[in-house]
Design a protein around this motif. Structure first.
Motif, short mmCIF file in Angstrom:
data_model
loop_
_atom_site.label_atom_id
_atom_site.label_comp_id
_atom_site.label_asym_id
_atom_site.label_seq_id
_atom_site.Cartn_x
_atom_site.Cartn_y
_atom_site.Cartn_z
N ILE A 7 3.02 0.08 3.55
CA ILE A 7 4.17 -0.67 4.07
C ILE A 7 5.48 -0.10 3.54
CG2 ILE A 7 5.37 -2.90 3.95
CD1 ILE A 7 2.54 -4.20 4.09
N MET A 8 5.53 0.16 2.23
CA MET A 8 6.75 0.71 1.64
C MET A 8 7.11 2.05 2.25
SD MET A 8 6.76 -0.29 -2.41
CE MET A 8 5.17 0.44 -2.80
N LEU A 9 6.12 2.91 2.40
CA LEU A 9 6.37 4.23 2.96
C LEU A 9 6.87 4.14 4.41
CD1 LEU A 9 5.90 7.32 2.21
CD2 LEU A 9 3.88 7.13 3.66
N THR A 10 6.18 3.34 5.21
CA THR A 10 6.49 3.28 6.64
C THR A 10 7.80 2.55 6.93
OG1 THR A 10 4.09 3.12 6.93
CG2 THR A 10 5.43 2.83 8.89
N CYS A 11 8.13 1.57 6.11
CA CYS A 11 9.33 0.77 6.37
C CYS A 11 10.61 1.40 5.86
CB CYS A 11 9.17 -0.62 5.74
SG CYS A 11 7.99 -1.68 6.58
N ALA A 38 14.37 -9.03 2.45
CA ALA A 38 13.83 -10.32 2.89
C ALA A 38 12.85 -10.15 4.04
CB ALA A 38 14.97 -11.24 3.29
N LEU A 39 13.22 -9.30 5.00
CA LEU A 39 12.36 -9.10 6.17
C LEU A 39 11.02 -8.47 5.80
CD1 LEU A 39 12.85 -8.33 9.69
CD2 LEU A 39 11.97 -6.35 8.46
N VAL A 40 11.07 -7.42 4.97
CA VAL A 40 9.82 -6.75 4.60
C VAL A 40 8.94 -7.67 3.76
CG1 VAL A 40 8.83 -4.80 3.33
CG2 VAL A 40 10.82 -4.45 4.79
N GLN A 83 8.82 -10.93 3.95
CA GLN A 83 8.24 -11.89 4.90
C GLN A 83 7.11 -11.24 5.70
OE1 GLN A 83 8.51 -15.08 5.55
NE2 GLN A 83 7.34 -15.09 7.47
N GLY A 84 7.34 -10.01 6.13
CA GLY A 84 6.31 -9.30 6.88
C GLY A 84 5.05 -9.07 6.08
N CYS A 85 5.20 -8.76 4.80
CA CYS A 85 4.03 -8.60 3.92
C CYS A 85 3.22 -9.89 3.84
CB CYS A 85 4.47 -8.17 2.53
SG CYS A 85 5.07 -6.47 2.41
N SER A 86 3.93 -11.01 3.76
CA SER A 86 3.25 -12.31 3.71
C SER A 86 2.49 -12.56 5.00
CB SER A 86 4.27 -13.43 3.47
OG SER A 86 4.85 -13.31 2.19
N GLU A 87 3.10 -12.24 6.13
CA GLU A 87 2.44 -12.46 7.42
C GLU A 87 1.17 -11.63 7.55
OE1 GLU A 87 5.25 -11.96 10.60
OE2 GLU A 87 6.70 -13.35 9.71
N ILE A 88 1.25 -10.38 7.09
CA ILE A 88 0.06 -9.52 7.12
C ILE A 88 -1.04 -10.10 6.24
CG2 ILE A 88 -0.81 -7.24 6.46
CD1 ILE A 88 1.94 -6.11 7.30
N ARG A 89 -0.65 -10.59 5.08
CA ARG A 89 -1.63 -11.18 4.16
C ARG A 89 -2.26 -12.43 4.76
NH1 ARG A 89 -0.32 -15.07 0.56
NH2 ARG A 89 1.87 -14.44 0.58
N TRP A 90 -1.43 -13.28 5.41
CA TRP A 90 -1.97 -14.51 6.01
C TRP A 90 -3.06 -14.19 7.03
CZ3 TRP A 90 3.61 -16.52 7.31
CH2 TRP A 90 4.23 -16.91 6.11
N ALA A 132 7.15 -1.92 10.40
CA ALA A 132 8.07 -0.79 10.28
C ALA A 132 9.10 -0.78 11.42
CB ALA A 132 7.29 0.52 10.26
N ILE A 133 8.69 -1.22 12.60
CA ILE A 133 9.65 -1.33 13.71
C ILE A 133 10.70 -2.37 13.38
CG2 ILE A 133 9.91 -1.98 16.14
CD1 ILE A 133 7.14 -0.83 16.66
N ALA A 134 10.26 -3.49 12.81
CA ALA A 134 11.22 -4.53 12.41
C ALA A 134 12.19 -4.01 11.36
CB ALA A 134 10.45 -5.74 11.87
N ALA A 135 11.67 -3.26 10.38
CA ALA A 135 12.54 -2.69 9.34
C ALA A 135 13.53 -1.72 9.96
CB ALA A 135 11.69 -2.00 8.28
N GLY A 136 13.09 -0.94 10.92
CA GLY A 136 13.99 -0.02 11.60
C GLY A 136 15.09 -0.74 12.37
N ILE A 137 14.75 -1.86 12.99
CA ILE A 137 15.75 -2.66 13.72
C ILE A 137 16.83 -3.14 12.76
CG2 ILE A 137 16.11 -4.83 14.96
CD1 ILE A 137 13.36 -4.38 16.27
#
Length: 455
Positions: free
Chosen positions: A368-372, A336-338, A340-347, A318-323
Protein backbone atom coordinates in the motif's frame (compact mmCIF):
# COMPACT_ATOMS: atom_id res chain seq x y z
CA UNK A 1 16.63 -2.18 21.36
CA UNK A 2 14.56 0.36 23.27
CA UNK A 3 13.65 -2.31 25.80
CA UNK A 4 17.29 -3.12 26.37
CA UNK A 5 18.14 0.52 26.95
CA UNK A 6 15.33 0.93 29.44
CA UNK A 7 16.77 -1.86 31.58
CA UNK A 8 20.04 0.03 32.07
CA UNK A 9 20.60 1.79 35.42
CA UNK A 10 20.21 5.55 35.29
CA UNK A 11 23.43 7.57 35.17
CA UNK A 12 24.79 8.46 38.63
CA UNK A 13 24.42 12.04 39.73
CA UNK A 14 25.50 14.17 42.63
CA UNK A 15 22.88 15.50 44.97
CA UNK A 16 23.83 18.53 47.00
CA UNK A 17 21.68 19.11 50.09
CA UNK A 18 22.10 19.95 53.73
CA UNK A 19 23.16 16.36 54.52
CA UNK A 20 25.92 16.16 51.92
CA UNK A 21 28.78 18.22 50.63
CA UNK A 22 31.81 17.59 48.49
CA UNK A 23 35.37 18.11 49.63
CA UNK A 24 38.28 17.89 47.28
CA UNK A 25 41.99 17.69 47.24
CA UNK A 26 44.45 17.72 44.42
CA UNK A 27 44.15 13.97 43.99
CA UNK A 28 40.68 12.92 45.12
CA UNK A 29 37.04 13.84 45.25
CA UNK A 30 35.10 12.50 48.28
CA UNK A 31 31.41 12.50 49.10
CA UNK A 32 30.73 13.01 52.85
CA UNK A 33 27.44 11.85 54.31
CA UNK A 34 26.21 13.07 57.65
CA UNK A 35 23.55 11.28 59.64
CA UNK A 36 20.32 13.18 59.66
CA UNK A 37 20.52 13.55 63.45
CA UNK A 38 23.96 15.19 63.33
CA UNK A 39 23.86 18.93 62.75
CA UNK A 40 25.22 19.84 59.36
CA UNK A 41 28.65 21.46 59.25
CA UNK A 42 28.94 25.13 58.53
CA UNK A 43 28.81 26.00 54.85
CA UNK A 44 32.19 26.08 53.17
CA UNK A 45 33.66 29.43 52.35
CA UNK A 46 34.32 30.12 48.71
CA UNK A 47 37.88 30.57 47.58
CA UNK A 48 39.28 30.54 44.05
CA UNK A 49 40.52 26.97 44.65
CA UNK A 50 37.33 25.63 46.22
CA UNK A 51 35.56 23.01 44.06
CA UNK A 52 32.51 22.24 46.17
CA UNK A 53 28.81 22.28 45.34
CA UNK A 54 27.30 25.68 45.91
CA UNK A 55 24.90 25.37 48.81
CA UNK A 56 21.90 27.56 49.30
CA UNK A 57 23.91 29.76 51.71
CA UNK A 58 26.34 30.66 48.94
CA UNK A 59 24.64 33.21 46.76
CA UNK A 60 25.70 34.63 43.46
CA UNK A 61 26.15 37.99 45.12
CA UNK A 62 28.94 36.59 47.31
CA UNK A 63 30.97 35.64 44.23
CA UNK A 64 32.76 38.35 42.36
CA UNK A 65 32.44 38.78 38.63
CA UNK A 66 36.13 38.00 38.19
CA UNK A 67 35.78 34.76 40.16
CA UNK A 68 32.81 33.71 38.03
CA UNK A 69 34.79 34.25 34.86
CA UNK A 70 37.70 32.22 36.23
CA UNK A 71 35.48 29.22 36.99
CA UNK A 72 33.12 28.68 34.05
CA UNK A 73 33.51 24.91 34.46
CA UNK A 74 33.59 23.71 38.04
CA UNK A 75 34.78 20.33 39.19
CA UNK A 76 31.16 19.55 40.06
CA UNK A 77 30.30 19.71 36.36
CA UNK A 78 33.27 17.51 35.53
CA UNK A 79 32.25 15.05 38.20
CA UNK A 80 28.85 14.54 36.56
CA UNK A 81 30.18 14.42 33.01
CA UNK A 82 32.36 11.34 33.49
CA UNK A 83 29.50 9.07 34.64
CA UNK A 84 27.40 10.24 31.69
CA UNK A 85 30.17 9.28 29.30
CA UNK A 86 30.43 5.90 31.00
CA UNK A 87 26.70 5.44 30.70
CA UNK A 88 26.84 6.23 26.98
CA UNK A 89 29.56 3.64 26.57
CA UNK A 90 27.35 1.13 28.39
CA UNK A 91 24.48 1.86 26.03
CA UNK A 92 26.71 1.52 22.99
CA UNK A 93 27.93 -1.81 24.36
CA UNK A 94 24.35 -3.05 24.73
CA UNK A 95 23.57 -2.05 21.13
CA UNK A 96 26.76 -3.72 19.90
CA UNK A 97 25.95 -6.95 21.75
CA UNK A 98 22.38 -6.95 20.40
CA UNK A 99 23.64 -6.48 16.84
CA UNK A 100 26.28 -9.20 17.21
CA UNK A 101 23.62 -11.62 18.48
CA UNK A 102 21.46 -10.83 15.45
CA UNK A 103 24.36 -11.42 13.06
CA UNK A 104 25.28 -14.71 14.76
CA UNK A 105 21.67 -15.89 14.61
CA UNK A 106 21.50 -14.98 10.92
CA UNK A 107 24.68 -16.89 10.09
CA UNK A 108 23.58 -19.91 12.10
CA UNK A 109 20.16 -19.98 10.45
CA UNK A 110 21.64 -19.69 6.96
CA UNK A 111 24.12 -22.48 7.59
CA UNK A 112 21.30 -24.81 8.68
CA UNK A 113 18.74 -23.79 6.06
CA UNK A 114 20.86 -22.91 3.03
CA UNK A 115 19.18 -25.36 0.70
CA UNK A 116 20.19 -25.15 -2.95
CA UNK A 117 18.97 -28.59 -3.94
CA UNK A 118 15.77 -27.25 -5.49
CA UNK A 119 17.53 -24.70 -7.68
CA UNK A 120 20.03 -27.35 -8.74
CA UNK A 121 17.18 -29.69 -9.72
CA UNK A 122 15.27 -26.96 -11.59
CA UNK A 123 16.03 -26.94 -15.30
CA UNK A 124 13.22 -24.94 -16.86
CA UNK A 125 10.89 -22.11 -15.83
CA UNK A 126 8.17 -20.69 -18.05
CA UNK A 127 6.82 -17.16 -17.66
CA UNK A 128 3.35 -16.41 -19.01
CA UNK A 129 3.13 -12.82 -20.26
CA UNK A 130 5.66 -10.26 -21.40
CA UNK A 131 4.70 -7.21 -19.35
CA UNK A 132 7.08 -5.26 -17.14
CA UNK A 133 6.78 -7.44 -14.05
CA UNK A 134 6.81 -10.71 -15.96
CA UNK A 135 9.96 -9.59 -17.77
CA UNK A 136 11.63 -8.51 -14.53
CA UNK A 137 10.90 -11.84 -12.84
CA UNK A 138 12.06 -13.78 -15.90
CA UNK A 139 15.37 -11.92 -15.76
CA UNK A 140 15.62 -12.40 -12.01
CA UNK A 141 15.13 -16.18 -12.19
CA UNK A 142 17.49 -16.47 -15.16
CA UNK A 143 20.26 -14.71 -13.23
CA UNK A 144 19.85 -17.21 -10.38
CA UNK A 145 21.32 -20.00 -12.50
CA UNK A 146 23.04 -19.54 -15.86
CA UNK A 147 22.15 -23.05 -17.05
CA UNK A 148 18.46 -22.55 -16.25
CA UNK A 149 16.20 -22.30 -19.30
CA UNK A 150 13.68 -19.47 -18.90
CA UNK A 151 11.02 -19.27 -21.60
CA UNK A 152 8.59 -16.35 -21.90
CA UNK A 153 5.31 -17.28 -23.56
CA UNK A 154 4.00 -14.25 -25.47
CA UNK A 155 1.22 -13.46 -27.92
CA UNK A 156 3.06 -10.69 -29.76
CA UNK A 157 5.44 -12.19 -32.36
CA UNK A 158 7.24 -8.87 -32.87
CA UNK A 159 8.03 -8.55 -29.18
CA UNK A 160 9.09 -12.18 -29.17
CA UNK A 161 11.50 -11.53 -32.06
CA UNK A 162 12.90 -8.42 -30.35
CA UNK A 163 13.66 -10.31 -27.15
CA UNK A 164 15.39 -13.18 -28.96
CA UNK A 165 17.42 -11.01 -31.31
CA UNK A 166 18.27 -8.06 -29.08
CA UNK A 167 18.02 -9.71 -25.62
CA UNK A 168 15.87 -6.78 -24.59
CA UNK A 169 12.18 -6.07 -23.99
CA UNK A 170 12.24 -2.79 -25.90
CA UNK A 171 8.63 -2.02 -24.98
CA UNK A 172 9.20 -1.85 -21.23
CA UNK A 173 12.96 -1.97 -20.57
CA UNK A 174 14.79 -0.60 -23.61
CA UNK A 175 17.97 0.08 -21.58
CA UNK A 176 18.18 -3.29 -19.80
CA UNK A 177 19.78 -6.33 -21.39
CA UNK A 178 18.14 -9.66 -20.55
CA UNK A 179 20.22 -12.71 -19.63
CA UNK A 180 21.14 -14.95 -22.55
CA UNK A 181 19.17 -17.84 -21.06
CA UNK A 182 15.86 -15.93 -21.42
CA UNK A 183 14.06 -17.06 -24.57
CA UNK A 184 10.74 -15.77 -25.92
CA UNK A 185 8.24 -17.88 -27.82
CA UNK A 186 4.64 -17.88 -29.02
CA UNK A 187 4.49 -21.69 -28.97
CA UNK A 188 2.63 -22.70 -25.80
CA UNK A 189 3.34 -26.40 -26.21
CA UNK A 190 7.11 -25.88 -26.54
CA UNK A 191 7.22 -23.36 -23.69
CA UNK A 192 5.38 -25.60 -21.21
CA UNK A 193 7.08 -28.86 -22.14
CA UNK A 194 9.06 -30.22 -19.18
CA UNK A 195 8.71 -26.97 -17.22
CA UNK A 196 9.44 -27.21 -13.49
CA UNK A 197 7.68 -23.96 -12.52
CA UNK A 198 5.30 -21.55 -14.22
CA UNK A 199 5.23 -17.84 -13.37
CA UNK A 200 1.85 -16.39 -14.32
CA UNK A 201 2.10 -12.67 -15.19
CA UNK A 202 -0.98 -12.17 -17.39
CA UNK A 203 -3.34 -9.36 -16.23
CA UNK A 204 -6.24 -10.71 -14.17
CA UNK A 205 -9.01 -9.72 -16.59
CA UNK A 206 -7.37 -11.69 -19.42
CA UNK A 207 -6.09 -14.64 -17.40
CA UNK A 208 -9.06 -16.95 -17.71
CA UNK A 209 -9.26 -16.89 -21.51
CA UNK A 210 -5.47 -17.11 -21.85
CA UNK A 211 -5.21 -20.13 -19.57
CA UNK A 212 -8.12 -21.92 -21.21
CA UNK A 213 -6.25 -21.62 -24.50
CA UNK A 214 -3.13 -23.38 -23.20
CA UNK A 215 -4.74 -25.79 -20.69
CA UNK A 216 -4.10 -28.88 -22.82
CA UNK A 217 -0.32 -28.32 -22.58
CA UNK A 218 -0.18 -27.78 -18.81
CA UNK A 219 1.03 -30.68 -16.67
CA UNK A 220 -1.40 -31.31 -13.76
CA UNK A 221 1.49 -31.18 -11.30
CA UNK A 222 3.12 -27.99 -12.66
CA UNK A 223 3.34 -25.41 -9.83
CA UNK A 224 1.90 -22.02 -10.79
CA UNK A 225 3.38 -18.93 -9.12
CA UNK A 226 0.93 -16.09 -9.73
CA UNK A 227 2.33 -12.56 -10.08
CA UNK A 228 -1.03 -11.03 -11.03
CA UNK A 229 -3.05 -8.88 -8.61
CA UNK A 230 -6.75 -8.09 -8.81
CA UNK A 231 -10.28 -9.45 -8.94
CA UNK A 232 -12.10 -10.69 -12.03
CA UNK A 233 -14.75 -8.08 -12.77
CA UNK A 234 -17.85 -10.18 -13.39
CA UNK A 235 -17.16 -13.23 -11.26
CA UNK A 236 -15.26 -11.60 -8.32
CA UNK A 237 -12.79 -14.48 -8.53
CA UNK A 238 -9.21 -14.21 -7.33
CA UNK A 239 -6.20 -15.78 -9.05
CA UNK A 240 -6.24 -18.73 -6.64
CA UNK A 241 -9.66 -19.53 -8.11
CA UNK A 242 -9.11 -18.44 -11.72
CA UNK A 243 -6.03 -20.56 -12.42
CA UNK A 244 -7.29 -24.01 -11.31
CA UNK A 245 -10.76 -23.42 -12.78
CA UNK A 246 -9.42 -22.22 -16.15
CA UNK A 247 -7.06 -25.19 -16.33
CA UNK A 248 -9.83 -27.60 -15.30
CA UNK A 249 -7.75 -28.94 -12.41
CA UNK A 250 -8.83 -28.03 -8.86
CA UNK A 251 -5.58 -29.54 -7.53
CA UNK A 252 -3.21 -27.50 -9.67
CA UNK A 253 -0.34 -26.47 -7.33
CA UNK A 254 -0.71 -22.75 -6.63
CA UNK A 255 1.52 -20.10 -5.05
CA UNK A 256 0.92 -16.36 -4.90
CA UNK A 257 3.77 -13.84 -5.01
CA UNK A 258 3.03 -10.33 -3.72
CA UNK A 259 4.56 -7.40 -1.90
CA UNK A 260 6.05 -3.95 -2.53
CA UNK A 261 7.96 -4.39 -5.78
CA UNK A 262 8.35 -2.17 -8.81
CA UNK A 263 9.59 -4.03 -11.87
CA UNK A 264 12.18 -1.36 -12.70
CA UNK A 265 13.86 -1.70 -9.30
CA UNK A 266 13.93 -5.48 -9.62
CA UNK A 267 15.64 -5.08 -12.99
CA UNK A 268 18.17 -2.80 -11.31
CA UNK A 269 18.71 -5.44 -8.57
CA UNK A 270 17.79 -3.05 -5.77
CA UNK A 271 16.96 -4.61 -2.35
CA UNK A 272 13.35 -5.85 -2.34
CA UNK A 273 11.20 -7.99 -0.02
CA UNK A 274 8.14 -9.99 -1.03
CA UNK A 275 5.99 -12.84 0.27
CA UNK A 276 4.90 -16.15 -1.27
CA UNK A 277 1.59 -17.54 -0.03
CA UNK A 278 0.29 -21.07 -0.43
CA UNK A 279 -1.86 -23.47 1.54
CA UNK A 280 0.84 -26.04 0.82
CA UNK A 281 3.71 -25.15 3.15
CA UNK A 282 6.25 -27.23 1.23
CA UNK A 283 5.28 -25.58 -2.04
CA UNK A 284 5.68 -22.11 -0.50
CA UNK A 285 9.21 -23.03 0.66
CA UNK A 286 10.01 -24.38 -2.80
CA UNK A 287 8.96 -21.07 -4.38
CA UNK A 288 11.02 -19.26 -1.75
CA UNK A 289 14.14 -21.26 -2.67
CA UNK A 290 13.56 -20.63 -6.36
CA UNK A 291 13.16 -16.85 -6.05
CA UNK A 292 15.17 -15.70 -3.03
CA UNK A 293 18.50 -14.04 -3.79
CA UNK A 294 20.98 -11.55 -2.34
CA UNK A 295 18.72 -8.65 -3.37
CA UNK A 296 15.28 -10.29 -3.08
CA UNK A 297 14.03 -11.47 0.31
CA UNK A 298 11.13 -13.91 0.20
CA UNK A 299 8.93 -14.57 3.24
CA UNK A 300 6.33 -17.33 3.33
CA UNK A 301 2.67 -17.29 4.35
CA UNK A 302 -0.28 -19.67 4.37
CA UNK A 303 -2.82 -16.83 4.31
CA UNK A 304 -3.59 -16.88 0.57
CA UNK A 305 -6.83 -14.92 0.99
CA UNK A 306 -5.21 -12.11 2.95
CA UNK A 307 -2.31 -11.74 0.52
CA UNK A 308 -4.63 -11.77 -2.51
CA UNK A 309 -7.20 -9.32 -1.15
CA UNK A 310 -4.54 -6.88 0.02
CA UNK A 311 -2.80 -7.07 -3.36
CA UNK A 312 -6.04 -6.43 -5.24
CA UNK A 313 -7.50 -3.66 -3.09
CA UNK A 314 -4.30 -1.65 -2.73
CA UNK A 315 -4.55 -0.82 -6.45
CA UNK A 316 -7.95 0.82 -5.91
CA UNK A 317 -6.65 2.71 -2.89
CA UNK A 318 -3.70 3.92 -4.97
CA UNK A 319 -6.15 5.55 -7.40
CA UNK A 320 -7.73 7.38 -4.47
CA UNK A 321 -4.30 8.53 -3.28
CA UNK A 322 -3.52 9.76 -6.78
CA UNK A 323 -6.77 11.74 -6.88
CA UNK A 324 -5.81 13.50 -3.64
CA UNK A 325 -2.43 14.35 -5.16
CA UNK A 326 -3.98 15.53 -8.42
CA UNK A 327 -6.38 17.83 -6.55
CA UNK A 328 -3.55 19.25 -4.38
CA UNK A 329 -5.44 18.47 -1.16
CA UNK A 330 -2.28 18.31 0.94
CA UNK A 331 -0.43 15.86 3.13
CA UNK A 332 -2.98 15.78 5.95
CA UNK A 333 -5.66 14.68 3.52
CA UNK A 334 -3.38 12.06 1.97
CA UNK A 335 -2.50 10.51 5.32
CA UNK A 336 -6.14 10.43 6.44
CA UNK A 337 -7.33 8.88 3.19
CA UNK A 338 -4.69 6.14 3.09
CA UNK A 339 -5.27 5.30 6.76
CA UNK A 340 -9.00 5.00 6.11
CA UNK A 341 -8.33 2.87 3.05
CA UNK A 342 -6.10 0.52 5.05
CA UNK A 343 -8.92 0.06 7.55
CA UNK A 344 -11.40 -0.73 4.78
CA UNK A 345 -9.08 -3.35 3.31
CA UNK A 346 -8.64 -4.90 6.74
CA UNK A 347 -12.41 -4.96 7.37
CA UNK A 348 -13.14 -6.85 4.15
CA UNK A 349 -10.12 -9.16 4.31
CA UNK A 350 -10.86 -10.32 7.86
CA UNK A 351 -14.53 -10.87 7.00
CA UNK A 352 -13.29 -13.17 4.23
CA UNK A 353 -11.13 -15.11 6.68
CA UNK A 354 -7.78 -13.34 6.34
CA UNK A 355 -5.43 -12.72 9.25
CA UNK A 356 -5.13 -9.09 10.40
CA UNK A 357 -1.36 -9.54 10.64
CA UNK A 358 -1.23 -10.20 6.88
CA UNK A 359 -2.78 -6.80 6.19
CA UNK A 360 -0.04 -5.10 8.19
CA UNK A 361 2.70 -7.10 6.48
CA UNK A 362 4.54 -6.91 3.16
CA UNK A 363 1.55 -7.71 0.96
CA UNK A 364 -0.64 -5.25 2.88
CA UNK A 365 0.85 -2.13 4.40
CA UNK A 366 4.13 -2.58 2.52
CA UNK A 367 2.49 -2.74 -0.90
CA UNK A 368 0.00 0.00 0.00
CA UNK A 369 2.76 2.46 0.93
CA UNK A 370 4.66 1.78 -2.28
CA UNK A 371 1.64 1.99 -4.57
CA UNK A 372 0.03 5.03 -2.94
CA UNK A 373 3.06 7.26 -2.48
CA UNK A 374 5.46 6.59 -5.37
CA UNK A 375 5.18 8.04 -8.87
CA UNK A 376 6.13 4.75 -10.57
CA UNK A 377 2.71 3.35 -9.61
CA UNK A 378 0.39 2.99 -12.62
CA UNK A 379 -2.74 3.12 -10.49
CA UNK A 380 -1.57 6.21 -8.63
CA UNK A 381 -0.84 7.85 -11.99
CA UNK A 382 -4.42 7.19 -13.12
CA UNK A 383 -5.67 8.84 -9.93
CA UNK A 384 -3.41 11.87 -10.30
CA UNK A 385 -4.71 12.47 -13.82
CA UNK A 386 -8.32 11.97 -12.72
CA UNK A 387 -7.81 14.46 -9.90
CA UNK A 388 -6.31 16.91 -12.39
CA UNK A 389 -9.50 16.81 -14.46
CA UNK A 390 -8.65 14.35 -17.26
CA UNK A 391 -11.19 11.85 -18.59
CA UNK A 392 -10.66 8.18 -17.78
CA UNK A 393 -10.87 7.05 -21.43
CA UNK A 394 -8.15 9.50 -22.42
CA UNK A 395 -5.95 8.36 -19.55
CA UNK A 396 -6.27 4.64 -20.35
CA UNK A 397 -5.75 5.11 -24.09
CA UNK A 398 -2.44 6.86 -23.45
CA UNK A 399 -1.03 4.09 -21.20
CA UNK A 400 0.91 1.07 -22.47
CA UNK A 401 0.37 -0.94 -19.27
CA UNK A 402 -2.72 -2.16 -17.43
CA UNK A 403 -3.81 -0.35 -14.26
CA UNK A 404 -5.59 -3.22 -12.48
CA UNK A 405 -7.30 -0.90 -9.99
CA UNK A 406 -9.59 0.52 -12.68
CA UNK A 407 -11.25 -2.80 -13.42
CA UNK A 408 -10.94 -4.08 -9.86
CA UNK A 409 -12.81 -1.14 -8.26
CA UNK A 410 -16.29 -2.29 -9.26
CA UNK A 411 -15.55 -5.88 -8.25
CA UNK A 412 -14.31 -4.71 -4.83
CA UNK A 413 -17.61 -2.95 -4.09
CA UNK A 414 -19.61 -5.98 -5.17
CA UNK A 415 -17.48 -8.10 -2.87
CA UNK A 416 -17.96 -5.64 -0.01
CA UNK A 417 -21.75 -5.83 -0.44
CA UNK A 418 -21.55 -9.62 -0.42
CA UNK A 419 -19.77 -9.55 2.96
CA UNK A 420 -21.74 -6.56 4.28
CA UNK A 421 -18.72 -4.27 4.74
CA UNK A 422 -18.89 -0.49 4.36
CA UNK A 423 -16.01 0.91 2.31
CA UNK A 424 -16.52 4.68 1.77
CA UNK A 425 -13.17 5.53 0.14
CA UNK A 426 -13.02 2.56 -2.24
CA UNK A 427 -16.71 3.00 -3.12
CA UNK A 428 -16.03 6.63 -4.01
CA UNK A 429 -13.24 5.53 -6.35
CA UNK A 430 -15.57 3.08 -8.10
CA UNK A 431 -18.17 5.81 -8.61
CA UNK A 432 -15.57 8.20 -10.01
CA UNK A 433 -14.36 5.53 -12.44
CA UNK A 434 -17.96 4.91 -13.52
CA UNK A 435 -18.28 8.68 -14.13
CA UNK A 436 -21.12 8.93 -11.62
CA UNK A 437 -19.25 11.22 -9.24
CA UNK A 438 -16.65 13.94 -9.70
CA UNK A 439 -13.51 13.86 -7.55
CA UNK A 440 -14.47 17.17 -5.94
CA UNK A 441 -17.94 15.99 -4.97
CA UNK A 442 -16.54 12.69 -3.71
CA UNK A 443 -14.23 14.56 -1.34
CA UNK A 444 -17.10 16.70 -0.02
CA UNK A 445 -19.29 13.65 0.60
CA UNK A 446 -16.49 11.76 2.35
CA UNK A 447 -15.77 14.73 4.62
CA UNK A 448 -19.47 14.96 5.53
CA UNK A 449 -19.71 11.34 6.69
CA UNK A 450 -20.73 10.94 10.36
CA UNK A 451 -18.00 11.48 12.94
CA UNK A 452 -17.72 8.01 14.48
CA UNK A 453 -15.44 6.02 16.75
CA UNK A 454 -12.31 4.72 15.05
CA UNK A 455 -12.31 0.95 14.51
Amino acid sequence: MAALLLELPPPPFLNCNHHQFLSTSKTSLRLHNFPSKTPPPPPPTFTPTTTSCFLSTVTSSSISKEEKEKEPHSTAVASTKAPEEGSQQDRRKVVQIAWEKLVRWSRSWRSKNNKTDLLERTNKVVVLGGGSFGTAMAAHVAYRKSSLEVQMLLRDPLLCQSINENHCNCKYFPEHKLPDNVIATTDAKAALLDADFCLHAVPVQFSSSFLEGIAEYVDPGLPFISLSKGLELNTLRMMSQIIPQALGNPYQPFVLLSGPSFALELMNKLPTAMVVASKDKKLAHAAQQLLASSHLRISTSRDVTGVEIAGALKNVLAIAAGIVEGMNLGNNSMAALVAQGCSEIRWLATKMGAKPSTITGLSGTGDIMLTCFVNLSRNRTVGVRLGSGEKLDDILSSMNQVAEGVSTAGAVIALAQKYNVKMPVLTAVARIIDNELTPKKAVLELMNLPQVEEV
